[in-house]
Design an enzyme around this catalytic site. Sequence first.
Site, PDB file in Angstrom:
ATOM      1  N   PHE A 363       0.811  -1.236   0.000  1.00 51.72           N
ATOM      2  CA  PHE A 363       0.000   0.000   0.000  1.00 51.72           C
ATOM      3  C   PHE A 363       0.840   1.281   0.000  1.00 51.72           C
ATOM      4  CE2 PHE A 363      -1.122  -0.541   4.850  1.00 51.72           C
ATOM      5  CZ  PHE A 363       0.175  -0.228   5.199  1.00 51.72           C
ATOM      6  N   GLU A 364       0.151   2.404  -0.185  1.00 48.28           N
ATOM      7  CA  GLU A 364       0.792   3.720  -0.296  1.00 48.28           C
ATOM      8  C   GLU A 364       1.832   3.717  -1.427  1.00 48.28           C
ATOM      9  OE1 GLU A 364      -0.897   4.980   2.189  1.00 48.28           O
ATOM     10  OE2 GLU A 364      -0.175   7.009   2.556  1.00 48.28           O
ATOM     11  N   GLY A 365       1.489   3.033  -2.527  1.00 45.39           N
ATOM     12  CA  GLY A 365       2.420   2.875  -3.646  1.00 45.39           C
ATOM     13  C   GLY A 365       3.214   1.591  -3.467  1.00 45.39           C
TER      14      GLY A 365
END
Lengths: 381, 263
Positions: A363-365
């Site tokens: 997550f978050e890239g």
Amino acid sequence: MPATRLMPTDEATDLIELTREICRKDLAPKVDEAERARTFPEQAFRTLGRAGLLSLPYPEEFGGADQPYEVYLQVVEEIASVWMSVAVGVSVHSLTAYPVATFGTKEQQEALLPDMLSGEQLGAYCLSEPLAGSDIASMTTRATRTDAGWSLKGTKAWISHAGHADYYTTFARTSDDGGRGLSTFIVPGDAPGLTFAEPEKKMGLHCDPVSQVMFDAVPVDGARLIGREGDGMKLALSALDAGRLGIAAAATGLAQAALDAAADYANERQQFGRRIGDFQGLAFLLADMEAAVTSARATYLHAARLKDAGRGFSKEAAVAKLVATDAAMKVTTDAVQVLGGAGYTEDFPLERYMREAKVTQIFEGTNQIQRLVISRHLLAR
Amino acid sequence: MNIVVCVKYVPDAQAERTFNASDNTTDRENVDGLLSELDEYAVEEALKIVEAGEGEVTVLTVGPDQAADAIKKALQMGADKGVHVNDAAIHGSDAVATSLVLAEAIKKLGDVDLVITGMASTDGTMGVVPTMLAERLGLPAVTFASELTVDGGAGGTATIRRDGDASTQTITATLPALVSVTDQINEPRYPSFKGIMAAKKKPVETWALSDLGVDASQVGLDAAWTKVSSFDARPPRTQGEIVNDEGDGGSKLAAFLSERKFV
């Protein structure tokens, strides 16, 4: 063993002290049972909020604490070393206020931030969609102009705090101009037409409920469009740079927790007439874990200090996210190894740490996206 | 309503606590210290009274330099000001001397309506300082309160509930009075970021024995009525006893338990 920290001010030292006290007294006794029962840690957020820990990096005039990222992130790391789901929640919540605090007009900041930063509210961040993950510009959720403002229609996916949040920081398409056609809205949690799917059945982070958020002609006041129309992509990417640091810090705390548990065990567990830590094969494993945790911390603090100084930090944030989350995966995996069979059971938290670490690489890239960000910085010179 | 809360800076109970090898007093140098957790209840109770009415909470401690941390914590929780009695001659004082120093400090503060203390310290755990202090100040002592109600403000009354094994007592004292509180009385608040920032601006006075008119010969290790002559670390726990069941396991277990007065 608590991490050694050099804090920039006395109040920051006291903040870390306060965080550790709340973690020890309020969070640690609840985490195991709550993660098993998959309950939303509402009380934990309330306690952190009332102590002022949910709004640290924002201006004091709007209810924040004016703390630099260097301090805020170390608080997140401390929370993560005790309860990863809550630390991720703090990071996500902090991210939800970022667009208003950074790009909102003075009027919007005065109207929206005091509630967002009161510690009594929790935000959600609606960016991803079922068919638009890493490729943000392909999102299809659409905002259409109405007399009173906007009407949002579409489906967002992987939304933390869905159904629990007081407001949803939402990105939606206001024109067909690809990445230049997105805009940012703050949608109230009780807006009509806003519904939530069943929570995803995830591998870990069970106290961080994640589900789809459906917008069915959700009316949004015109004053709740943040930044200029069409600037959504720019806002999202800017917020993500900051958000990545939150995840890097949380991953570092998770790795620290795993290392601490492994070192304790290696100190006590006896085999062949001595503690297993006395075998070099295991001692070196622990040493590598320590090196990984320490370097993860160093990378996120470096990026944070650049940000705090007003310098560019996008590349360094991507490096921090990549290094810290890969470290968390490796350290938690090796920590299970140190405990052997015991580490593979639910009698110890190590198996949970390992499951929780995996998502930090996603997550978050994803970490592939981080490499893309880093390499583009290198090649753009 | 002027409230004084007496607090103590103690070695962290979660750390490895020990004594100074030179004089067998509590080692406060090499062990991290903090505001005694039992005193947090006293601070909380004082804050609740003031928040419900009006008045001021003064935190008073007797201790070495690091004891300022205990005052800081109480100020971060919301107390208004602090007094730190710090004098090298106090080192090694017993409960009798400690109560003397506290009493003189409270007299110097003057105009005090209520003194609140914890039920005991978490290091010495004597629990006698509150009554000694009340005696020296000539105040009624209502101790081990698990509930406290103050009526009529200054010049009014303090009513406590004391939970005993056999009975629950309700005791009322006229103010000014001293009340010691148990860990059942409330849920102490955490400091907040705002509290941390506010505490930096709150006044803390540091007094020496000479400020209180207390002679150094009345306090310290030499004046103590008791001294620790030697100490040993607690021995590691011994292996438990294993009862082999040869048909009489039940009665052996019962005998074991009754020998230790569990049944």
